[in-house]
Design an enzyme around this catalytic site. Structure first.
Site, PDB file in Angstrom:
ATOM      1  NE  ARG A 150      -7.994  84.425  57.118  1.00 38.89           N
ATOM      2  CZ  ARG A 150      -8.857  83.620  56.757  1.00 38.89           C
ATOM      3  NH1 ARG A 150     -10.352  83.866  57.153  1.00 38.89           N
ATOM      4  NH2 ARG A 150      -8.781  82.435  55.746  1.00 38.89           N
ATOM      5  CG  ASP A 165     -14.607  81.064  48.840  1.00 41.53           C
ATOM      6  OD1 ASP A 165     -13.422  80.818  48.614  1.00 41.53           O
ATOM      7  OD2 ASP A 165     -15.198  80.472  49.781  1.00 41.53           O
ATOM      8  NE  ARG A 217     -12.928  74.758  55.753  1.00 35.96           N
ATOM      9  CZ  ARG A 217     -12.309  76.035  55.701  1.00 35.96           C
ATOM     10  NH1 ARG A 217     -12.638  77.120  56.408  1.00 35.96           N
ATOM     11  NH2 ARG A 217     -11.558  76.066  54.615  1.00 35.96           N
ATOM     12  CE  LYS A 272      -8.137  83.731  51.116  1.00 30.95           C
ATOM     13  NZ  LYS A 272      -8.453  82.302  51.834  1.00 30.95           N
ATOM     14  CG  ASN A 273      -8.465  80.610  48.568  1.00 34.37           C
ATOM     15  OD1 ASN A 273      -7.932  81.095  49.365  1.00 34.37           O
ATOM     16  ND2 ASN A 273      -9.766  80.748  48.447  1.00 34.37           N
ATOM     17  CB  CYS A 288     -12.591  78.312  60.901  1.00 34.86           C
ATOM     18  SG  CYS A 288     -13.355  78.042  59.567  1.00 34.86           S
TER      19      CYS A 288
HETATM   20  C1  EPZ Z   1     -10.765  76.019  50.034  1.00 34.24           C
HETATM   21  O1  EPZ Z   1     -10.945  75.440  51.442  1.00 34.24           O
HETATM   22  C2  EPZ Z   1     -10.566  77.460  50.172  1.00 34.24           C
HETATM   23  N1  EPZ Z   1      -9.193  77.946  50.917  1.00 34.24           N
HETATM   24  C3  EPZ Z   1     -11.964  78.107  50.729  1.00 34.24           C
HETATM   25  O2  EPZ Z   1     -11.734  79.415  50.568  1.00 34.24           O
HETATM   26  C4  EPZ Z   1     -13.181  77.564  49.513  1.00 34.24           C
HETATM   27  O3  EPZ Z   1     -14.116  78.251  50.372  1.00 34.24           O
HETATM   28  C5  EPZ Z   1     -12.836  76.238  49.518  1.00 34.24           C
HETATM   29  O4  EPZ Z   1     -11.884  75.519  49.180  1.00 34.24           O
HETATM   30  C6  EPZ Z   1     -14.225  75.665  48.633  1.00 34.24           C
HETATM   31  O5  EPZ Z   1     -14.084  76.284  47.256  1.00 34.24           O
HETATM   32  C7  EPZ Z   1      -8.223  77.895  50.415  1.00 34.24           C
HETATM   33  O6  EPZ Z   1      -8.002  77.401  49.259  1.00 34.24           O
HETATM   34  C8  EPZ Z   1      -6.965  78.218  51.251  1.00 34.24           C
HETATM   35  P1  EPZ Z   1     -12.566  72.023  50.574  1.00 34.24           P
HETATM   36  P2  EPZ Z   1     -10.663  73.698  51.476  1.00 34.24           P
HETATM   37  O7  EPZ Z   1     -11.584  71.019  51.058  1.00 34.24           O
HETATM   38  O8  EPZ Z   1      -9.861  73.245  50.935  1.00 34.24           O
HETATM   39  C9  EPZ Z   1     -15.457  68.891  53.149  1.00 34.24           C
HETATM   40  C10 EPZ Z   1     -12.029  81.719  51.449  1.00 34.24           C
HETATM   41  O9  EPZ Z   1     -12.745  82.145  51.825  1.00 34.24           O
HETATM   42  N2  EPZ Z   1     -14.231  68.280  53.349  1.00 34.24           N
HETATM   43  O10 EPZ Z   1     -12.988  72.078  49.238  1.00 34.24           O
HETATM   44  O11 EPZ Z   1     -10.687  73.891  53.042  1.00 34.24           O
HETATM   45  C11 EPZ Z   1     -15.671  70.118  53.894  1.00 34.24           C
HETATM   46  O12 EPZ Z   1     -16.031  70.047  55.217  1.00 34.24           O
HETATM   47  C12 EPZ Z   1     -11.688  80.056  51.967  1.00 34.24           C
HETATM   48  O13 EPZ Z   1     -10.948  82.040  50.595  1.00 34.24           O
HETATM   49  C13 EPZ Z   1     -14.157  66.785  53.826  1.00 34.24           C
HETATM   50  O14 EPZ Z   1     -15.411  66.288  54.018  1.00 34.24           O
HETATM   51  O15 EPZ Z   1     -12.052  73.418  51.123  1.00 34.24           O
HETATM   52  C14 EPZ Z   1     -16.443  71.313  53.077  1.00 34.24           C
HETATM   53  O16 EPZ Z   1     -17.727  70.970  53.413  1.00 34.24           O
HETATM   54  C15 EPZ Z   1     -12.922  79.699  52.825  1.00 34.24           C
HETATM   55  N3  EPZ Z   1     -13.098  66.281  54.089  1.00 34.24           N
HETATM   56  C16 EPZ Z   1     -16.208  70.621  51.659  1.00 34.24           C
HETATM   57  O17 EPZ Z   1     -15.456  69.579  51.608  1.00 34.24           O
HETATM   58  C17 EPZ Z   1     -11.949  66.889  53.761  1.00 34.24           C
HETATM   59  O18 EPZ Z   1     -10.882  66.136  53.760  1.00 34.24           O
HETATM   60  C18 EPZ Z   1     -15.274  71.528  51.099  1.00 34.24           C
HETATM   61  O19 EPZ Z   1     -14.064  71.878  51.370  1.00 34.24           O
HETATM   62  C19 EPZ Z   1     -11.946  68.162  53.201  1.00 34.24           C
HETATM   63  C20 EPZ Z   1     -12.798  68.714  52.842  1.00 34.24           C
END
Ligand code: EPZ
Length: 452
Positions: free
Chosen positions: A407, A315, A129, A30-31, A124
């Site tokens: 999802r 995840d 996020r 998915k991701n 969410c």
């Molecule tokens: C991706 O989300 C995945 N989603 C998530 O999968 C996954 O859990 C996550 O990466 C971590 O591996 C998709 O790929 C669609 P991040 P993403 O930006 O990109 C902080 C699932 O269950 N952060 O790596 O949103 C944030 O708060 C979903 O399939 C900032 O501070 O994750 C978090 O604590 C859930 N500033 C951490 O980084 C930013 O600009 C990781 O977030 C962006 C993120």
């Protein structure tokens, strides 16, 4: 009728103490598929994506692309995408609101068209996020960014028609920010280096597809990625990698029921942190090409701490927590990525687990048994955890909140059925008067949450 509310409460009815047996086919990731769909905006030529999982998140992303004027056709898991007639560069709120991942489109739209308007994705159920890393990186590439009334308005500065390559150091290895910036930099002028880049396999899959399209990206999967901007990207055919999170979920379900199963296709190196933990806990893992067989011998408590790839994936934290509820001994599960991803803990305790939660740290004392219950999941991966708990439990369970499960897991219950689990999807249309439809304090109301 006055005061009536209809609740369409689909649920999975699961008969407990199940065993799994056989081979399960793993779907496309998915991701990965979500970001590859967004990347198709970068070219006017046809993109063919194979092995796309049929999930509600994918449908939402397709709606968003079609709303922009993208021509999209699909036959089962094969998608044909043609972005040459994109008419608008603005994503509507109601579509972005339903799918956070749509925010990735901003990098592609900005780089290709010089402008983009994308609503803030918002938080969410698992956390706030933020997207500051996306914004700061785009600004470093020369974008002018205004955020007004919840809309991110990005433009390439007036006298430039392209973004300008630069050095970016991420504050945290954000998956989404790394993907947004790779897409933006792929058509920028000159070289971009992204330091402290996320190293997830889905990012490597994105870079592989972009390079097939003519991009010049080096060292994806390492902490520092190099992107030499090109003038144009072409079409390509690309197969989405297998979903390591779905694969890990089935391995965990097998360990939880002392069942031996084989999962395929998988890329074993994408699952090492998970298979290592399962081996530490007492399962035998046999890797053969693109398949993994698990043979649980014992189920001992082990500690996990989630981390960016190649660490233990956040995840799979909830499903692994469900596993540890019946392990021998005490385990500590620490969630370090998201601030609110322990929503499943109190529900597992209602089933008889013995978990003490202190902020993002769960202290689990393994118990002999947990009992089946009716529960409502509140996010994608906790729904998988509750289903695993339902399979382990004595008696039957009904797991609600399937809009979260659908999802991220393609044909989940049919795959479980094929492995021998007694599970059925029940669709009840109940009429509740407000008086009857009371959510008592400790049951979970179905959360109306935005996609994670
Ligand atoms: C991706 O989300 C995945 N989603 C998530 O999968 C996954 O859990 C996550 O990466 C971590 O591996 C998709 O790929 C669609 P991040 P993403 O930006 O990109 C902080 C699932 O269950 N952060 O790596 O949103 C944030 O708060 C979903 O399939 C900032 O501070 O994750 C978090 O604590 C859930 N500033 C951490 O980084 C930013 O600009 C990781 O977030 C962006 C993120």
């Amino acid at each position: 009728m006055k005061n009536k509310s209809y609740l369409k409460s689909e649920n999975l009815k699961i008969f407990g103490q199940g065993k799994l047996n056989g081979i399960v086919e793993i779907s496309g990731a998915k991701n990965s598929a979500l970001v590859l769909l967004a990347a198709s905006l970068l070219t006017n030529e046809r993109i063919i994506l194979e092995n796309v999982p049929r999930l509600t998140d994918i449908e939402k992303m397709c709606n968003i692309l079609q709303n922009l004027g993208v021509n999209l056709k699909n036959k089962n898991n094969k998608f044909e995408i043609d972005s040459k007639n994109i008419a608008i560069k603005e994503l509507p709120y109601e579509l972005v609101n339903g799918l956070r991942a749509s925010f990735f489109c901003i990098g592609a739209l900005l780089s290709k068209f010089g402008e983009a308007k994308v609503p803030l994705p918002g938080g969410c159920n698992i956390g706030s996020r933020p997207i500051d890393e996306h914004i700061n990186g785009l600004k470093a590439l020369g974008a002018k960014i205004n955020i007004e009334d919840g809309i991110v308005k990005a433009k390439i500065k007036r006298n430039k028609d392209k973004l300008r390559g630069t050095h970016i150091k991420l504050k945290c290895p954000s998956v989404g920010a790394t993907e947004t910036l790779i897409m933006a930099a792929s058509l920028a002028e000159g070289r971009t280096t992204i330091e402290n880049a996320a190293r997830e396999p889905e990012i490597q899959d994105l870079c592989q597809m972009l390079n097939k399209m003519g991009a010049k990206i080096y060292d994806s999967g390492k902490e520092k990625i190099i992107i030499d901007g090109v003038n144009k990207l072409g079409g390509c055919i690309h197969k989405v990698i297998p979903d390591r999170i779905e694969a890990g979920t089935f391995l965990i379900a097998a360990a939880a029921t002392s069942s031996s199963i084989t999962i395929s296709p998988v890329i074993p190196s994408h699952l090492e942190s998970v298979t290592n933990k399962l081996q530490e806990s007492g399962s035998k893992i046999i890797v053969k090409g693109n398949s993994i067989t698990i043979n649980p011998k014992k189920l001992n408590a082990v500690n996990i701490k989630t981390a960016p790839f190649p660490g233990f994936p956040t995840d799979l934290q909830a499903p692994f927590t469900a596993l540890m509820t019946i392990a021998n001994g005490e385990s500590i599960i620490t969630e370090t990525i998201f601030e609110n991803r322990m929503n499943h803990i109190h529900l597992l305790n209602k089933m008889g687990a013995n978990i003490k939660l202190n902020k993002n740290e769960a202290y689990i004392k393994g118990v002999k048994k947990i009992k089946g219950m009716d529960l409502v999941a509140s996010d994608l991966r906790s729904s998988a955890a509750l289903i695993i708990a339902g399979i382990i439990a004595r008696g039957s369970s009904k797991i609600y909140g399937l809009e979260h499960l659908d999802r991220g897991y393609e044909n989940f219950e049919s795959k479980l059925k094929l492995l021998g689990i007694k599970v059925t999807r029940e669709f009840n249309k109940k009429v509740f008067t407000e008086r009857e439809y009371k959510i008592d304090q400790d049951t979970e109301e179905i959360q109306k949450c935005k996609a994670a």
